[in-house]
Design a protein around this motif. Structure first.
Motif, PDB file in Angstrom:
ATOM      1  N   MET A 122      41.805  29.531  48.157  1.00 18.53           N
ATOM      2  CA  MET A 122      40.544  30.190  47.857  1.00 18.53           C
ATOM      3  C   MET A 122      39.835  29.564  46.660  1.00 18.53           C
ATOM      4  O   MET A 122      38.630  29.575  46.590  1.00 18.53           O
ATOM      5  CB  MET A 122      40.764  31.668  47.567  1.00 18.53           C
ATOM      6  CG  MET A 122      40.747  32.547  48.784  1.00 18.53           C
ATOM      7  SD  MET A 122      39.188  32.573  49.630  1.00 18.53           S
ATOM      8  CE  MET A 122      39.122  34.253  50.093  1.00 18.53           C
ATOM      9  N   THR A 123      40.596  29.025  45.709  1.00 17.73           N
ATOM     10  CA  THR A 123      39.976  28.416  44.548  1.00 17.73           C
ATOM     11  C   THR A 123      39.139  27.210  44.953  1.00 17.73           C
ATOM     12  O   THR A 123      38.052  27.002  44.423  1.00 17.73           O
ATOM     13  CB  THR A 123      41.050  28.001  43.519  1.00 17.73           C
ATOM     14  OG1 THR A 123      41.817  29.155  43.198  1.00 17.73           O
ATOM     15  CG2 THR A 123      40.421  27.479  42.254  1.00 17.73           C
ATOM     16  N   GLY A 127      35.851  28.392  46.361  1.00 19.85           N
ATOM     17  CA  GLY A 127      34.988  28.815  45.255  1.00 19.85           C
ATOM     18  C   GLY A 127      34.321  27.646  44.571  1.00 19.85           C
ATOM     19  O   GLY A 127      33.129  27.678  44.262  1.00 19.85           O
ATOM     20  N   ILE A 187      41.885  42.975  45.463  1.00 19.57           N
ATOM     21  CA  ILE A 187      42.203  42.160  44.277  1.00 19.57           C
ATOM     22  C   ILE A 187      42.934  42.985  43.220  1.00 19.57           C
ATOM     23  O   ILE A 187      43.035  42.577  42.071  1.00 19.57           O
ATOM     24  CB  ILE A 187      40.947  41.474  43.687  1.00 19.57           C
ATOM     25  CG1 ILE A 187      39.954  42.487  43.118  1.00 19.57           C
ATOM     26  CG2 ILE A 187      40.274  40.581  44.715  1.00 19.57           C
ATOM     27  CD1 ILE A 187      38.909  41.865  42.210  1.00 19.57           C
ATOM     28  N   LYS A 194      37.648  33.413  44.442  1.00 15.62           N
ATOM     29  CA  LYS A 194      38.318  32.764  43.310  1.00 15.62           C
ATOM     30  C   LYS A 194      37.690  31.407  43.041  1.00 15.62           C
ATOM     31  O   LYS A 194      37.430  30.641  43.965  1.00 15.62           O
ATOM     32  CB  LYS A 194      39.799  32.561  43.618  1.00 15.62           C
ATOM     33  CG  LYS A 194      40.666  33.704  43.268  1.00 15.62           C
ATOM     34  CD  LYS A 194      42.122  33.320  43.460  1.00 15.62           C
ATOM     35  CE  LYS A 194      43.013  34.465  43.087  1.00 15.62           C
ATOM     36  NZ  LYS A 194      44.432  34.140  43.290  1.00 15.62           N
ATOM     37  N   GLY A 195      37.445  31.135  41.780  1.00 12.26           N
ATOM     38  CA  GLY A 195      36.918  29.842  41.380  1.00 12.26           C
ATOM     39  C   GLY A 195      35.413  29.688  41.533  1.00 12.26           C
ATOM     40  O   GLY A 195      34.863  28.645  41.205  1.00 12.26           O
ATOM     41  N   HIS A 196      34.724  30.719  42.024  1.00 12.16           N
ATOM     42  CA  HIS A 196      33.273  30.641  42.219  1.00 12.16           C
ATOM     43  C   HIS A 196      32.507  30.875  40.922  1.00 12.16           C
ATOM     44  O   HIS A 196      31.315  30.630  40.840  1.00 12.16           O
ATOM     45  CB  HIS A 196      32.822  31.629  43.300  1.00 12.16           C
ATOM     46  CG  HIS A 196      31.421  31.425  43.759  1.00 12.16           C
ATOM     47  ND1 HIS A 196      30.439  32.359  43.559  1.00 12.16           N
ATOM     48  CD2 HIS A 196      30.818  30.391  44.391  1.00 12.16           C
ATOM     49  CE1 HIS A 196      29.289  31.912  44.072  1.00 12.16           C
ATOM     50  NE2 HIS A 196      29.500  30.720  44.575  1.00 12.16           N
ATOM     51  N   GLU A 234      34.774  38.096  37.351  1.00 12.64           N
ATOM     52  CA  GLU A 234      35.126  36.747  37.765  1.00 12.64           C
ATOM     53  C   GLU A 234      36.608  36.689  38.078  1.00 12.64           C
ATOM     54  O   GLU A 234      37.414  37.332  37.427  1.00 12.64           O
ATOM     55  CB  GLU A 234      34.799  35.760  36.641  1.00 12.64           C
ATOM     56  CG  GLU A 234      35.138  34.331  36.959  1.00 12.64           C
ATOM     57  CD  GLU A 234      34.744  33.349  35.856  1.00 12.64           C
ATOM     58  OE1 GLU A 234      34.853  32.144  36.078  1.00 12.64           O
ATOM     59  OE2 GLU A 234      34.323  33.805  34.769  1.00 12.64           O
ATOM     60  N   ARG A 235      36.963  35.871  39.090  1.00 10.86           N
ATOM     61  CA  ARG A 235      38.385  35.652  39.423  1.00 10.86           C
ATOM     62  C   ARG A 235      38.691  34.169  39.347  1.00 10.86           C
ATOM     63  O   ARG A 235      37.868  33.342  39.636  1.00 10.86           O
ATOM     64  CB  ARG A 235      38.682  36.124  40.849  1.00 10.86           C
ATOM     65  CG  ARG A 235      38.576  37.595  41.008  1.00 10.86           C
ATOM     66  CD  ARG A 235      39.227  38.140  42.246  1.00 10.86           C
ATOM     67  NE  ARG A 235      38.964  37.384  43.451  1.00 10.86           N
ATOM     68  CZ  ARG A 235      39.848  37.238  44.456  1.00 10.86           C
ATOM     69  NH1 ARG A 235      41.021  37.776  44.380  1.00 10.86           N
ATOM     70  NH2 ARG A 235      39.543  36.553  45.534  1.00 10.86           N
TER      71      ARG A 235
END
Length: 191
Positions: A1-2, A5, A53, A136-138, A190-191
């Protein structure tokens, strides 16, 4: 997912298509919308985030300054303006009877058990409050809580689709009652 993002990092809906910028939802008087759970521009608590989450999908406490005279109904819109889509994602859409609710307690935007005077409408994700769960990472996502004081109840407006079944963008574009005042509060996650 990172990785996803990072790939979508520069794609964000932005504010252009928010309820706040719709011509039919403009108002001159400004309300102040606040929360005991987070400050303007501050990080939203995990309990207000999505269950997937680790949150509780518990809508935050919200309170507002005195309403303009003649306010018959409140419209609350919660939008993620940083979602990587052409338009912001509506996380919650609700009508509030100002005579029944002077503020919203935590959890008042639940689809199963809404607070007193709260009528939950359809959102992009479903019904009721859906907390933050950004990719995640967005990067940080801004969640904008927009409150509109309406001069007449939306129920009295002529619409082709019942308001409980209308898609959020369709519903928002059909609100024709004058806006007496409006206010907004932005939380970040944020994630």
């Amino acid at each position: 997912m990172t990785l996803l993002g990072r790939l979508l990092k520069n794609r964000r809906a932005g504010e252009t298509h928010t309820a706040w910028n719709l011509p039919n939802l403009q108002g001159t008087d400004q309300l102040t919308l606040t929360s005991q759970d987070f400050g303007a521009g501050a990080t939203m608590p995990l309990k207000s985030c999505a269950k997937q989450i680790g949150g509780a999908d518990l809508s935050p406490h919200l309170t507002w300054t005195p309403l303009p005279p003649g306010t018959a109904q409140l419209l609350l819109v919660v939008e993620d303006i940083d979602v990587p889509l052409p338009k912001p994602a509506v996380h919650c859409l609700a009508l509030i009877d100002p005579s029944a609710a002077e503020h919203l307690e935590p959890g008042a935007l639940s689809a199963r058990q809404p607070g007193p005077g709260v009528r939950i409408l359809r959102s992009t994700i479903g019904r009721g409050y859906h907390g933050p769960a950004p990719i995640k990472g967005h990067g940080p996502h801004r969640y904008v809580f927009e409150l509109f004081a309406l001069s007449t109840p939306v129920d009295s407006a002529a619409t082709t689709t019942p308001i409980d079944r209308a898609r959020p963008r369709t519903f928002l574009s059909t609100v024709t009652t004058p806006v007496l005042g409006r206010g907004r509060l932005t939380g970040v996650y944020e994630r």
